[in-house]
Design a protein around this motif. Structure first.
Motif, mmCIF file in Angstrom:
data_model
loop_
_atom_site.group_PDB
_atom_site.id
_atom_site.type_symbol
_atom_site.label_atom_id
_atom_site.label_comp_id
_atom_site.label_asym_id
_atom_site.label_seq_id
_atom_site.Cartn_x
_atom_site.Cartn_y
_atom_site.Cartn_z
ATOM 1 N N MET A 1 -19.431 -72.373 -42.512
ATOM 2 C CA MET A 1 -19.800 -72.400 -41.245
ATOM 3 C C MET A 1 -21.384 -71.491 -41.128
ATOM 4 S SD MET A 1 -18.202 -71.527 -37.607
ATOM 5 C CE MET A 1 -17.751 -73.256 -37.469
ATOM 6 N N VAL A 3 -23.780 -69.679 -38.371
ATOM 7 C CA VAL A 3 -23.845 -69.016 -37.009
ATOM 8 C C VAL A 3 -25.174 -68.636 -36.823
ATOM 9 C CG1 VAL A 3 -22.700 -67.276 -35.774
ATOM 10 C CG2 VAL A 3 -21.482 -68.534 -37.572
ATOM 11 N N GLU A 62 -24.206 -74.293 -36.419
ATOM 12 C CA GLU A 62 -23.203 -75.018 -35.717
ATOM 13 C C GLU A 62 -22.845 -74.294 -34.653
ATOM 14 O OE1 GLU A 62 -20.414 -75.941 -38.844
ATOM 15 O OE2 GLU A 62 -21.848 -74.999 -40.242
ATOM 16 N N VAL A 63 -22.876 -73.062 -34.467
ATOM 17 C CA VAL A 63 -22.416 -72.234 -33.301
ATOM 18 C C VAL A 63 -23.587 -71.067 -32.791
ATOM 19 C CG1 VAL A 63 -20.883 -70.758 -34.649
ATOM 20 C CG2 VAL A 63 -20.259 -71.229 -32.254
ATOM 21 N N LEU A 97 -24.775 -76.735 -29.182
ATOM 22 C CA LEU A 97 -24.022 -75.566 -29.914
ATOM 23 C C LEU A 97 -23.065 -75.112 -28.958
ATOM 24 C CD1 LEU A 97 -26.972 -73.491 -31.438
ATOM 25 C CD2 LEU A 97 -25.674 -75.486 -32.327
ATOM 26 N N PRO A 98 -21.838 -74.782 -29.321
ATOM 27 C CA PRO A 98 -20.683 -74.089 -28.762
ATOM 28 C C PRO A 98 -21.299 -72.556 -28.694
ATOM 29 C CG PRO A 98 -19.808 -75.109 -30.688
ATOM 30 C CD PRO A 98 -21.439 -75.580 -30.650
ATOM 31 N N VAL A 99 -21.053 -71.903 -27.415
ATOM 32 C CA VAL A 99 -21.596 -70.487 -27.412
ATOM 33 C C VAL A 99 -20.376 -69.712 -27.163
ATOM 34 C CG1 VAL A 99 -22.888 -68.884 -25.965
ATOM 35 C CG2 VAL A 99 -23.626 -71.280 -26.308
ATOM 36 N N TYR A 100 -20.260 -68.474 -28.056
ATOM 37 C CA TYR A 100 -19.146 -67.542 -27.698
ATOM 38 C C TYR A 100 -19.992 -66.099 -27.553
ATOM 39 C CZ TYR A 100 -16.367 -70.786 -30.101
ATOM 40 O OH TYR A 100 -15.463 -71.928 -30.117
ATOM 41 N N PHE A 151 -18.796 -63.002 -35.062
ATOM 42 C CA PHE A 151 -18.104 -64.536 -34.626
ATOM 43 C C PHE A 151 -17.280 -64.856 -36.049
ATOM 44 C CE2 PHE A 151 -18.102 -68.819 -35.704
ATOM 45 C CZ PHE A 151 -17.590 -69.428 -34.375
ATOM 46 N N HIS A 155 -13.108 -65.436 -35.924
ATOM 47 C CA HIS A 155 -12.559 -66.656 -36.192
ATOM 48 C C HIS A 155 -11.867 -67.064 -37.464
ATOM 49 C CE1 HIS A 155 -13.700 -68.120 -32.085
ATOM 50 N NE2 HIS A 155 -14.769 -67.393 -32.066
ATOM 51 N N ARG A 166 -15.232 -67.959 -24.955
ATOM 52 C CA ARG A 166 -16.135 -68.964 -25.049
ATOM 53 C C ARG A 166 -16.362 -69.554 -23.730
ATOM 54 N NH1 ARG A 166 -17.252 -73.979 -25.452
ATOM 55 N NH2 ARG A 166 -17.860 -75.242 -26.968
ATOM 56 N N ILE A 170 -17.322 -77.849 -25.052
ATOM 57 C CA ILE A 170 -17.181 -78.020 -26.521
ATOM 58 C C ILE A 170 -18.233 -79.085 -27.211
ATOM 59 C CG2 ILE A 170 -15.477 -78.964 -28.292
ATOM 60 C CD1 ILE A 170 -13.238 -78.184 -26.598
#
Length: 170
Positions: A1, A3, A62-63, A97-100, A151, A155, A166, A170
């Protein structure tokens, strides 16, 4: 992944992209988006937005993992950082992008195993985990790389004590 970690600001936005594969971290790229203090604030926000868009385009994360905003002492500074954070989140949303988001304590816990670690400990552990010859400068860049590592730890290990909130679709 892959990040993208971001340490938000309006003078300096630290960023770091980390590839996490098979419990191993590899730095992809890192740096900082800087703005000129003499420039009008709206121009600085535009510089932040364009700089983050460029990083996303070049590195293809990806995120996005970003520091959760918290109020310390200077109300003027926190408002400016919140506005810069807004344009960063806009860039992420436009890129899909998904955000955390993570608190500083969550990042410290994930990177060093101790939620009250000092900044130097976090920076050194980040350097070690990424096999870097030196701690990245400016500090905001090292902080952004630590954010990306947090992150991955959160995860990959599904650590409930580090659960992040989050934000966004999505």
């Amino acid at each position: 992944m892959r990040v993208l970690g971001i340490d938000p600001g309006y003078a300096i936005v630290g960023w770091g992209v980390v590839e996490y594969t098979g419990n191993r971290f590899a730095p992809v790229d890192f740096g900082a988006v800087t703005t000129d203090a003499g420039r009008p604030f709206e121009g600085r926000l535009r510089d932040v937005y364009e700089g983050v868009c460029d990083v996303i385009h070049r590195t293809q994360p990806e995120v996005l993992a970003i520091e959760k905003l918290f109020y310390q002492h200077n109300q003027t500074t926190v408002i400016g950082v919140a506005e810069a954070r807004g344009v960063i989140l806009l860039a992420a949303a436009q890129a899909g992008l998904p955000v955390y988001e993570y608190t500083p304590m969550q990042v410290k816990q994930a990177v060093t195993g101790y939620g009250k670690a000092v900044k130097k400990q976090v920076q050194e552990m980040t350097r070690i985990l990424l096999h870097l010859p030196a701690i990245p400068k400016p500090d905001d860049t090292a902080d952004a790389l630590a954010m990306a590592i947090a992150f991955c730890h959160t995860h990959a290990n599904q650590l409930s004590r580090l659960s992040a909130r989050r934000i966004g679709p999505i």
